[in-house]
Design an enzyme around this catalytic site. Structure first.
Site, PDB file in Angstrom:
ATOM      1  N   GLU A   1      -0.649 -10.674 -10.482  1.00 40.10           N
ATOM      2  CA  GLU A   1       0.930 -10.063  -9.680  1.00 40.10           C
ATOM      3  C   GLU A   1       2.019 -10.274 -10.532  1.00 40.10           C
ATOM      4  OE1 GLU A   1       0.459 -11.030  -6.727  1.00 40.10           O
ATOM      5  OE2 GLU A   1      -0.798 -12.050  -6.004  1.00 40.10           O
TER       6      GLU A   1
ATOM      7  N   ALA B   1       2.682 -10.934   2.771  1.00 40.08           N
ATOM      8  CA  ALA B   1       1.503  -9.595   2.802  1.00 40.08           C
ATOM      9  C   ALA B   1       0.999 -10.262   2.206  1.00 40.08           C
ATOM     10  CB  ALA B   1       2.074  -8.337   2.249  1.00 40.08           C
ATOM     11  N   MET B   2      -0.393  -9.303   1.898  1.00 37.12           N
ATOM     12  CA  MET B   2      -1.550  -9.827   1.649  1.00 37.12           C
ATOM     13  C   MET B   2      -1.938  -7.480   1.640  1.00 37.12           C
ATOM     14  SD  MET B   2      -3.918 -11.447  -0.040  1.00 37.12           S
ATOM     15  CE  MET B   2      -5.387 -10.608  -0.888  1.00 37.12           C
ATOM     16  N   GLU B   3      -2.229  -7.343  -0.221  1.00 44.06           N
ATOM     17  CA  GLU B   3      -2.935  -6.499  -0.462  1.00 44.06           C
ATOM     18  C   GLU B   3      -4.279  -5.659  -0.151  1.00 44.06           C
ATOM     19  OE1 GLU B   3      -3.867  -9.016  -4.074  1.00 44.06           O
ATOM     20  OE2 GLU B   3      -2.616  -9.142  -2.747  1.00 44.06           O
ATOM     21  N   ASN B   4      -5.037  -6.185   0.696  1.00 48.76           N
ATOM     22  CA  ASN B   4      -6.875  -5.799   0.759  1.00 48.76           C
ATOM     23  C   ASN B   4      -6.471  -4.641   0.620  1.00 48.76           C
ATOM     24  OD1 ASN B   4      -6.872  -8.766   2.388  1.00 48.76           O
ATOM     25  ND2 ASN B   4      -5.156  -7.408   3.886  1.00 48.76           N
TER      26      ASN B   4
ATOM     27  N   HIS C   1       5.176  -4.114  -4.020  1.00 51.86           N
ATOM     28  CA  HIS C   1       4.616  -4.795  -4.326  1.00 51.86           C
ATOM     29  C   HIS C   1       2.541  -4.878  -4.270  1.00 51.86           C
ATOM     30  CE1 HIS C   1       3.704  -8.762  -5.896  1.00 51.86           C
ATOM     31  NE2 HIS C   1       3.250  -8.997  -5.251  1.00 51.86           N
ATOM     32  N   GLU C   2       2.430  -4.263  -2.710  1.00 50.70           N
ATOM     33  CA  GLU C   2       1.417  -4.571  -2.422  1.00 50.70           C
ATOM     34  C   GLU C   2       0.834  -3.233  -2.487  1.00 50.70           C
ATOM     35  OE1 GLU C   2      -0.218  -7.224  -1.282  1.00 50.70           O
ATOM     36  OE2 GLU C   2       2.315  -7.869  -1.377  1.00 50.70           O
TER      37      GLU C   2
ATOM     38  N   HIS D   1      -0.520  -3.060  -6.429  1.00 50.11           N
ATOM     39  CA  HIS D   1      -1.531  -4.110  -6.331  1.00 50.11           C
ATOM     40  C   HIS D   1      -2.919  -2.834  -5.631  1.00 50.11           C
ATOM     41  CE1 HIS D   1      -1.792  -8.247  -7.247  1.00 50.11           C
ATOM     42  NE2 HIS D   1      -0.190  -8.068  -5.637  1.00 50.11           N
TER      43      HIS D   1
END
Length: 947
Positions: free
Chosen positions: A404, A346-349, A381-382, A385
């Site tokens: 992180e 996953a990525m927190e954009n 988690h995301e 962020h």
């Protein structure tokens, strides 16, 4: 971004450190820089050494220009549906994207050049304009074509300090097949036999820019401290939907083929957080008062309700963070999208969080109940962020743990708040503690906050995304919260977030605000002095307590006991005994230091690091160890649950480092025959796995398996009524432990377990596609049945994998296929990983990892990786190395690994190979010194057992 596992995903010179945070408005910046630069001389161009020298180039951008905003147009020319036309030899697909950008920036020091980043882009038509006078400045573009990725715009006139300027550039590039920058993802919608329906295959475009891939998408100042706002417009096919960081401002049809979607301006953010997708996906909306939350996925998945669970908890998690941080989420919308392809998980954009679809979607009756825990942890988690990383960002990648580590730490609390029945706090702590302990015990580890000049290249930056930044970061924060108290800690981080909203920080800024909260609480601890050793030094200590003399001392814990270390830490030691309640003392020196509290009376034991609040291991004198082990065997409940697991973990790892006799470590597992709780069993399994990896190719394996069968039989029988009837207990920890019982029992040859797995799998094979295996148990039963079976079972699982439309089921089957003991089937499976029609690129590394962990497949996988490194490493080279090298324990294997490091272009995996080399050296010596003792111990424990 989550830690991978896998995941870990991986990741060193600068000539000048960052000395100034860019804050305030334009006037303040001008004043500040004029004070620093009393003579406003033009900034010299970064020097590039001649090719005859080995000096590295300057890797950081000059600080003469400060970006303020970007106006960007992107046009992906991708078709979402491939149409084969009659008499046309190729389909209509194109992977081109084009665009242009205008960056507005402020000049703080005179310069004749604009430096920004660009990689794999064709850049043209530069236009530099003085925004104060509207005059055009003549310029030419030069790409340096080295690892700096510098794009230089050389100017005829100087840009003057205090002035405002803009740079327009047109660009074009290719949509990537390798999950980086703007990349292609494909999926099947509708008829699974899509060969008869070419429109069933769909394509989409998505971005993944962390850490240094924004420069693959558009020319930019691609460093985290160079924040700006972004005005983004996407030109895309009219039958698609474009999503971006911010809410849509307008979306209009341009012509028969194209649509234009313009987004509202983003918050001020780093380039790596920019994101957009173009797809035919649909969505489900979450209920939330202030923020419009939507979860996007394949239309088929949305219609089937697979995004419902994620949608139901996202608003609750967002609300939890808003309350605990006392800062509202910055935007009016939050989109989540489940992508068929993505690396990492996953990525927190900001405003558009991307996920691998298998990690976000949940199918009732198919997905494991425990998969909900993974989904909740990942979303938590995301979303953490959005504050730690997006709102407040580290100044440079050497301190990515501020992003992180915090996200890992906070997600524990968020999941516990929204899903208390999961009861994951202790499990989550122990998992991160052991992950960090393992990697940080090697001399090739790194500090949480290494010097910025040590983290410069893309490979070095990517290498920071590891267990140290994620897991150690979280555990060190937990230790600090325990020392100052959660109330003080939470107050400090709230002040920290408010003070640096929209800005960049380093760890000293964090300590300052924890200190303020501590001072307001009228305490006297020096937070920076306390935390400096934990963040600026690699590794962690082991403390040794002698309960006869009361003496205690510390040293750095390293698997390689021959490495000398003079490091020390300020250690908070929580302790208890069997006759007194818990208390705390501090160890500030190397020691030995005498504490009367640690002198025990006859029969009394001392236990330190209660509930594992400290990031250190504990060793004792032999008498105290024996008393603790006796307590475990007579009444283990007198010892706190987390410490039952940690005693096992400490004993085994101290034995690996030659600080404790290996037989004592093995003795610490005797109580397991009566233990039914998950944490002690999980710790024992994790540690005994090292013995399995070192000895499952030797004569130790027979008595070792016999011992494990004997110890697990009670646990297996405890759950047997559930397992035989394919049901599970209500308690989530027990659900985890039921899986442990099956895995340990079956993999070590307990007949009733193997019979159960074969029967349930055979019933599925013979039941006309009705699968009655409980979703929780499918992964482990599939694996054990395939391991015990042959071609028939393997090919049944493979065909089910190919035909399944459920991502959770596909992942379970993909792992199970690696469990076979038939070498020819494993070799076939390895060949399949080269075909993206069979195994997606993002799944290649984890598939080969699983094969490499199989004793029958380890050598095959190692040869395969070397033969196909360029392709297979695209999905995660570090994971591949971790999988195949885990058994290396001979001089020949060490030499092969060293040749591999010397001969291959390893990129971000170089550090992982260095770690593997160090671990292999440790393994060789450990096996040489302990093999005979371990064999004798297992034979003695199983003298009356048939094996």
């Amino acid at each position: 971004m989550p830690f991978q596992t896998g995941m870990s995903k991986v990741f060193a010179g600068i000539f000048v450190a960052l000395t100034v945070s860019i804050i305030g408005g334009t006037i303040a910046m001008v004043i500040l820089y004029k004070m620093d630069l009393s003579e406003a001389n033009p900034t010299p161009r970064p020097t590039f050494p001649p090719t005859t020298t080995e000096l590295p180039p300057v890797m950081r951008l000059p600080k003469s220009l400060v970006p303020e905003s970007y106006t960007i147009f992107f046009q992906p020319h991708l078709y979402t549906r491939i149409i084969e036309e009659v008499n046309v030899t190729s389909p209509n697909q194109t992977f081109l994207f084009t665009g242009n950008s205008t960056v507005h920036f402020h000049c703080v020091q005179n310069t004749f050049s604009i430096y920004l980043h660009s990689r794999d882009l064709t850049v043209s038509d530069p236009l530099v304009r003085n925004e104060d006078t509207n005059e055009r400045i003549r310029s030419i573009v030069k790409h340096h074509g080295d690892e700096t990725d510098f794009l230089e715009v050389q100017l005829d006139d100087v840009l003057e300090a205090g002035g405002n300027y803009s740079l327009f550039l047109a660009f074009r590039g290719e949509i990537s097949d390798y999950l980086e920058g703007l990349f292609l993802s494909t999926y099947v919608e509708g008829n699974p036999e899509y060969e008869d329906d070419p429109n069933a295959e769909r394509c989409l475009a998505a971005t993944n820019l962390q850490p240094t891939d924004a420069r693959r998408l558009f020319p930019c100042f691609d460093e985290p401290e160079m924040k700006a706002v972004f005005y983004v417009t996407i030109i895309h096919r009219r039958d698609t939907t474009a999503l971006g960081n911010a809410a849509v401002q307008e979306s209009v049809i341009i012509d028969d083929e194209w649509k234009r979607t313009r987004f509202h301006v983003t918050p001020r953010m780093s380039t790596y957080l920019l994101a957009f997708t173009v797809s035919e996906f649909t969505s489900v909306e979450s209920s939330y008062e202030r923020v419009k939350i939507k979860t996007y996925a394949r239309p088929e998945a949305i219609a089937a309700g697979h995004a419902q669970y994620a949608s139901s908890i996202t608003g609750k998690i967002l609300s939890f963070y808003e309350k605990i941080f006392e800062i509202n989420y910055e935007q009016s919308k939050l989109d989540q999208i489940a992508l068929p392809d993505l690396n990492p998980s996953a990525m927190e954009n900001w405003g558009l969080v991307t996920y691998q679809q298998g990690d976000l979607l949940y199918q009732e009756g198919v997905s494991s109940l425990l998969h909900k825990e993974e989904i909740a942890k990942l979303i938590a988690h995301e979303l953490a962020h959005q504050w730690f990383g997006n709102l407040v960002t580290m100044k440079w990648w050497n301190e990515v743990w501020l992003n992180e580590g915090f996200a890992t730490y906070m997600s524990d609390f968020a999941v516990n708040a929204v899903e208390p029945a999961f009861n994951i706090k202790d499990l989550f702590v122990m998992d991160n503690l052991h992950i960090a302990f393992e990697e940080d015990a090697l001399a090739s580890s790194h500090p949480l906050s290494p010097p910025a000049e040590d983290v410069q290249t893309t490979a070095e930056i990517t290498g920071m995304f590891d267990a140290i930044s994620y897991s150690k970061g979280a555990i060190v924060l937990r230790m600090l919260a325990d020392v100052v108290g959660e109330t003080v800690f939470n107050k400090g981080i709230k002040m920290y977030l408010k003070a640096f909203k929209g800005e960049n920080t380093d760890h000293n800024n964090l300590w300052d605000f924890i200190q303020k909260a501590e001072d307001e609480n009228r305490e006297t601890k020096n937070i920076a002095e306390l935390m400096h050793p934990w963040t600026n030094q690699m590794g962690y200590p082991v403390i040794t307590i002698n309960t006869t003399t009361g003496e205690i001392y510390q040293k750095q814990f390293l698997f390689n006991h021959s490495v000398e270390s003079s490091l020390s830490w300020k250690i908070p030691i929580n302790y208890m005994s069997n006759v007194s309640a818990s208390a705390r003392v501090w160890l500030y020196a190397t020691g030995p230091v005498k504490y009367e509290e640690f002198i025990s009376n006859k029969g009394e034991w001392i236990l330190a690091n209660i509930n594992c609040t400290g990031y250190y291991r504990v060793n004792y004198n032999q008498e105290n160890w024996q008393r603790l082990l006796t307590q475990l065997e007579t009444n283990q409940h007198r010892i706190p649950l987390m410490n039952r697991g940690q005693l096992v973990d400490d004993a085994f790892n101290l034995a690996r480092a030659k600080l404790l006799d290996v037989t004592l470590a093995l003795n610490s597992t005797r109580f397991l025959s009566k233990e039914k709780e998950y944490l002690p069993w999980e710790s024992a399994i994790r540690n005994l796995k090292y013995f399995v990896l070192m000895f499952d190719r030797t004569e130790v394996n027979g008595p070792m398996q016999a011992y494990l069968r004997k110890q697990v039989k009670g646990l297996y029988n405890y759950f047997r009524n559930y397992t035989d009837n394919s049901t599970v207990p209500e308690d989530h920890s027990s659900q985890h432990n039921q899986i442990n019982a099956i895995q340990v029992a079956c993999s070590n040859g307990l007949p009733e377990c193997i019979e159960m797995a074969q029967k349930q799998f055979a019933d599925w094979m013979n039941s006309n596609n009705t699968n009655n295996i409980h979703p929780n148990l499918r992964s482990t039963i599939y694996c054990q049945a395939v391991a015990a079976g042959g071609k028939k079972e393997w090919e049944f699982a493979w065909n089910k994998y190919l035909s399944s439309r459920d991502t959770s089921e596909k992942d379970q089957l993909r792992h199970a296929l690696s469990c076979t003991r038939k070498i020819w089937l494993l070799n076939r499976y390895l060949e399949y990983t080269l075909d993206p029609e069979k195994i997606r690129l993002m799944d290649v590394a984890s598939t080969i990892f699983s094969i490499g962990r199989n004793v029958a497949g380890q050598a095959l996988a190692w040869n395969f990786i070397r033969a196909h490194w360029e392709y297979v490493s695209q999905g995660g080279g570090s994971l591949l190395i971790a999988g195949v090298s885990s058994r290396f324990s001979t001089q020949f294997e060490l030499e092969e690994l060293e040749r591999f490091q010397a001969d291959y272009d390893l990129g971000a995996a170089y550090r992982t190979v260095s770690l593997a080399i160090e671990q292999t050296c440790v393994n060789i010596q450990w096996v040489r010194e302990n093999r005979d003792t371990v064999l004798q111990w297992f034979e003695g424990e199983t003298a009356t057992v048939e094996w």
